[in-house]
Design a protein around this motif. Structure first.
Motif, short mmCIF file in Angstrom:
data_model
loop_
_atom_site.label_atom_id
_atom_site.label_comp_id
_atom_site.label_asym_id
_atom_site.label_seq_id
_atom_site.Cartn_x
_atom_site.Cartn_y
_atom_site.Cartn_z
N ARG A 60 26.58 46.47 44.65
CA ARG A 60 26.79 46.87 43.74
C ARG A 60 27.03 47.80 43.33
N ILE A 61 28.49 47.70 42.40
CA ILE A 61 29.64 49.03 42.90
C ILE A 61 29.41 49.63 41.51
N VAL A 111 40.55 43.83 48.57
CA VAL A 111 39.33 44.30 47.48
C VAL A 111 38.90 45.41 48.59
N VAL A 112 38.21 45.30 49.71
CA VAL A 112 37.23 46.27 49.97
C VAL A 112 38.55 47.41 51.14
N LYS A 113 39.70 47.13 51.23
CA LYS A 113 40.62 48.04 51.94
C LYS A 113 40.42 48.88 50.94
N ILE A 114 40.59 48.88 49.58
CA ILE A 114 41.24 49.78 48.17
C ILE A 114 39.99 50.55 48.71
N ILE A 115 39.14 49.32 48.25
CA ILE A 115 38.00 50.20 47.78
C ILE A 115 37.13 52.00 48.77
N LYS A 116 37.39 50.90 49.84
CA LYS A 116 37.33 51.86 51.42
C LYS A 116 38.58 53.44 51.17
N ASP A 117 39.78 52.46 50.94
CA ASP A 117 40.86 53.67 50.91
C ASP A 117 40.26 54.43 49.90
N ASN A 118 39.80 54.52 48.82
CA ASN A 118 40.18 55.61 47.28
C ASN A 118 38.68 55.85 47.16
N LEU A 119 37.40 55.09 48.20
CA LEU A 119 36.39 56.47 47.81
C LEU A 119 35.64 56.37 48.59
N ARG A 155 36.84 43.75 30.54
CA ARG A 155 36.32 42.61 31.10
C ARG A 155 35.71 43.90 32.73
N TRP A 156 36.47 44.94 32.22
CA TRP A 156 36.47 45.52 33.83
C TRP A 156 35.10 46.06 33.63
N ASP A 157 33.76 46.64 32.37
CA ASP A 157 32.54 47.18 32.63
C ASP A 157 31.48 45.88 33.25
N LYS A 158 32.52 44.55 32.95
CA LYS A 158 31.10 43.62 33.20
C LYS A 158 31.06 43.62 34.50
N MET A 159 31.83 44.24 35.71
CA MET A 159 31.82 43.71 36.81
C MET A 159 31.18 44.52 37.45
N LYS A 160 30.56 44.58 38.25
CA LYS A 160 28.73 44.89 38.33
C LYS A 160 28.93 44.73 40.26
N LEU A 185 30.70 43.62 43.95
CA LEU A 185 31.61 43.43 44.59
C LEU A 185 32.86 41.95 43.88
N ALA A 186 31.17 39.93 43.93
CA ALA A 186 31.74 39.04 43.80
C ALA A 186 31.65 38.83 42.31
N ASP A 187 31.89 39.71 41.63
CA ASP A 187 31.93 39.84 40.13
C ASP A 187 33.75 40.01 40.19
N MET A 188 33.30 41.26 40.42
CA MET A 188 34.89 41.49 40.67
C MET A 188 36.10 40.49 41.66
N LEU A 189 34.96 40.39 42.58
CA LEU A 189 36.28 38.49 43.16
C LEU A 189 36.08 37.22 41.65
N ASN A 190 35.25 37.18 41.46
CA ASN A 190 35.80 36.16 40.17
C ASN A 190 36.57 36.40 39.21
N GLU A 191 36.63 37.55 39.51
CA GLU A 191 37.66 37.93 37.49
C GLU A 191 39.32 38.01 38.64
N ILE A 192 39.19 38.46 40.11
CA ILE A 192 39.99 38.58 40.35
C ILE A 192 41.00 37.34 40.59
N GLU A 193 39.88 36.47 40.95
CA GLU A 193 40.51 35.02 41.24
C GLU A 193 40.49 34.48 40.31
N LYS A 194 40.29 34.35 39.10
CA LYS A 194 40.45 34.14 37.43
C LYS A 194 42.11 34.44 37.26
N ALA A 195 41.98 35.26 37.75
CA ALA A 195 43.57 36.26 36.69
C ALA A 195 44.29 35.94 37.55
#
Lengths: 84, 447
Positions: A31-32, A10-18, A62-67, A69-79
Motif C-alpha cells: 500500500r503506497i 515504477v519501483v525504481k522511481i518510488i525508491k529513488d524519490n522516497l 484517478r490518482w487518489d484511487k491508486m491505493k 502498487l497493483a492499482d498504480m500498474l493497472n492505471e499505467i497499463e491502461k494509459a
C-alpha cells in the motif's frame, strides 16, 4: 513493455524519490497511500516522474484511487494501451 | 494603498494609475503572455456567465476561472467555489449543500456534476462568496464571505507586508481556499503587482523557473517539498506560508536561501489573515490593522473584525452562533499568548479539528465516532504527531494487528493529507475533562 518491466521501472522511481521505501521490499500488494512521508506533494512529484518515464498522462482524478502498487500498474497499463 | 470593496476596483484604479501595468501573466503554447489591468477589465466585459443567482465555479486555476469570478461577482451573483481536485463524494455533498443553480468550469467536470443541480437546496444570498472549510462530507460547511471582506483582508495583509508594483506573485494555491484567494491573488492586486497563473499541479515544480516570480504564497506541505528539492528561482524574494503548521526546518531552510519569510495566521472565518510574522521570529505574529485580538480566560484566541469576519456558515445557524462569544468575538479554536512585545504566539488547538499541513482541515468527532464503531474501542482520539501527521491514540491500548488492519482500510476513504499514518497505544486512559470530553492537547504520545 510487459507488466514486470513496468513494475521494475515504477519501483525504481518510488525508491529513488522516497527514502522510506529505499530498503523496503515492494510488491503489488504494497500500500503506497499511507506512507507518512508520501504526502500529496511527493505523490504529485512521483506521478509526474512516472508519467514522464512512460510518456503517458493519467487523469488527476484517478490518482487518489491508486491505493496499492497493483492499482498504480493497472492505471499505467491502461494509459499505455490508450496511447497505442 | 487604498481599501477596495469590489474586485473590479483593483483593475480600474491600477489601470488609471499605470495603463501598462501587468495584472496577469500566464502560459500559452509554451510562451509567457501578460494582460494589463485594462486588458483584464476588457476581458471581463467580454466574458459570459450562465444565468442563475448562485454560480458554482470549479477553480481550475486558469484565466477563465479568474474571469468568471470577476464577471459573476460584478453582476452581483452569489458564487460558490469548488476545488475540482477534491474527492467526488465531497464535491457532491458540497454542491448539494451550496444551493448553486449553474456551474462553470472544465467541461468534463461540469458534465459530471451538472445533473446534481436539480437536487441543490436553492438559495439566493445576494452577491456572497462561499468557501467550503473542510474536505469531509457531513461536516463540510461553507463560510459566507463577500467581496468587501476579501478585499479588506487583502488590504490588511498588504498593509503589513506590501509588495512592489514590479513584483510578480505566483498564484499556485486553489482559489477555492480563502488563503489562496486572498494571498495568491488579491494581495498582489491590492499592491498593484501582477500574478502569474501556475500551469497546474504537474508543472508546479518547474513554474518557478518558468515564471521567475518574486513572491509566492504556499501551504506548509508545498513549502516543505519545494524547499527540500530547492526548486525556487533566484529572483524569488518573499514566501508567505499559511493555512497550517510548518516545521522549523522548512522555515530555516527558506531563510538559508536568503528569501524573506512571513508566516500567516488566519481562518476561513476571518477571510484569511489575522496576523503575520514580520521579523526574525516566524512564529511571532503582528496583528493586522482591522483586527482586535484578545485571549479568553483559557487562552483561546478571540478575534473581532467587522470588516473581515464571516457572516456565518451556510445553513448552520447553530454553528454560527456557537462561533462567537457573548461580546461578539469570534472563537478561533486556537490557543495563544502574547509576548512582551505584544506579538501573538500560537499554542495549539482547542477545537476538535486538525489544521493539516496541506492547508485542509479535518473535523474529528465524525471520524472518531466511525473509528469507535469500526474498532469496538471507546477510548480513542485522533491528533497530530510532532511531524503534523495524523495518528490514532488508543487509551490503555494493547498493540493489535487487527486494529492496524482496520485503520488501514479506514484510510481508503480519506484524502491523502487526512490518512492515519500510525496507531499509538497509550499506557493509561486518554485525559478527559469533567464532562468526559477528551483533552486532546494534553495527550502525550509514546515514541
Amino acid at each position: 513493455m510487459d507488466r514486470n518491466q513496468i513494475k521494475e521501472k515504477v519501483v525504481k522511481i518510488i525508491k529513488d524519490n522516497l527514502p522510506e521505501f529505499a530498503d523496503k521490499e515492494i510488491d503489488e500488494t504494497t500500500r503506497i497511500n499511507t506512507e507518512a512521508n508520501f504526502d500529496s506533494m511527493t505523490f504529485v512529484y512521483v506521478m509526474c516522474k512516472i508519467e514522464a518515464a512512460f510518456d503517458i498522462k493519467i487523469p488527476e482524478r484517478r490518482w487518489d484511487k491508486m491505493k496499492t502498487l497493483a492499482d498504480m500498474l493497472n492505471e499505467i497499463e491502461k494509459a499505455i494501451a490508450k496511447k497505442k | 494603498m487604498e481599501r477596495m470593496n469590489r474586485f473590479q476596483r483593483f483593475l480600474q484604479i491600477v489601470e488609471a494609475q499605470d495603463p501598462s501595468a501587468k495584472a496577469i501573466v500566464f502560459e500559452r503554447n509554451g510562451s509567457l503572455v501578460s494582460l494589463s489591468f485594462g486588458e483584464v477589465l476588457k476581458r471581463v466585459r467580454e466574458t459570459n456567465v450562465p444565468k442563475g443567482n448562485n454560480l458554482g465555479i470549479f477553480c481550475s486555476g486558469d484565466l477563465n476561472t479568474l474571469l468568471a469570478i470577476l464577471k459573476a461577482s460584478d453582476l452581483g451573483k452569489t458564487i460558490t467555489l469548488f476545488n475540482p481536485m477534491d474527492e467526488e463524494g465531497v464535491l457532491k455533498e458540497q454542491l448539494i449543500a451550496s444551493g448553486v443553480d449553474a456551474l462553470i468550469g472544465p467541461e468534463e467536470v461540469v458534465e459530471a456534476f451538472g445533473p446534481l443541480l436539480s437536487k441543490t437546496k436553492k438559495n439566493d444570498l445576494g452577491g456572497k462568496i462561499l468557501f467550503f472549510t473542510s474536505g469531509t462530507t457531513s461536516s463540510a460547511k461553507a463560510v459566507i464571505l463577500d467581496q468587501a471582506r476579501l478585499c479588506s483582508s487583502a488590504y490588511n495583509g498588504a498593509s503589513l507586508l506590501p509588495l512592489e508594483p514590479k513584483d510578480e506573485l505566483l498564484c499556485a494555491l486553489p482559489l477555492s481556499h480563502v488563503f489562496g484567494f486572498v494571498c495568491s491573488w488579491l494581495w498582489a492586486w491590492e499592491c498593484g503587482a501582477s500574478i502569474a497563473l501556475s500551469r497546474g499541479l504537474r508543472s508546479l515544480f518547474s513554474d518557478f523557473q518558468f515564471f521567475k516570480p518574486t513572491a509566492v504564497s504556499l501551504v506548509p506541505q508545498m513549502a516543505a517539498f519545494l524547499t527540500a528539492k530547492r526548486l525556487f528561482n533566484p529572483e524569488l524574494r518573499l514566501i508567505l506560508i499559511g493555512a497550517g503548521p510548518c516545521d522549523d526546518v522548512v522555515l530555516q531552510g527558506i531563510r538559508s536561501m536568503g528569501i524573506r519569510l512571513s508566516y500567516g495566521y488566519g481562518l476561513s472565518e476571518t477571510s484569511s489573515g489575522v496576523a503575520l510574522s514580520l521579523g526574525d521570529d516566524p512564529r511571532a505574529f503582528s496583528i493586522v490593522p482591522d483586527d482586535e485580538v484578545k485571549l479568553a480566560e483559557d487562552g483561546e484566541i478571540l478575534v473581532k473584525a467587522p470588516s473581515t469576519v464571516f457572516e456565518g456558515y451556510l445553513n448552520h445557524p447553530e454553528d454560527t452562533a456557537a462561533s462567537f462569544d457573548e461580546d461578539g468575538y469570534l472563537k478561533t479554536g486556537d490557543f495563544g499568548e502574547f509576548d512582551e512585545r505584544g506579538l501573538l504566539h500560537l499554542k495549539g488547538r482547542k477545537k476538535d479539528m486538525l489544521a493539516l499541513d496541506d492547508g485542509t482541515k479535518m473535523f474529528l468527532p465524525e471520524h472518531e465516532a466511525k473509528l469507535r464503531a469500526l474498532l469496538g474501542l471507546e477510548d480513542i482520539a485522533l491528533l497530530q504527531d510532532a511531524s503534523h501527521h495524523v495518528v490514532l491514540a488508543v487509551g490503555k491500548g494493547v498493540p493489535s494487528q487487527e486494529i492496524e488492519e482496520k485503520v488501514e482500510r479506514y484510510n481508503d476513504g480519506l484524502s491523502r493529507g487526512q490518512k492515519i499514518v500510525s496507531v499509538k497505544y497509550l499506557e493509561g486512559p486518554l485525559p478527559r475533562n469533567s464532562a468526559g470530553k477528551i483533552k486532546r492537547y494534553q495527550i502525550k504520545l509514546p515514541e
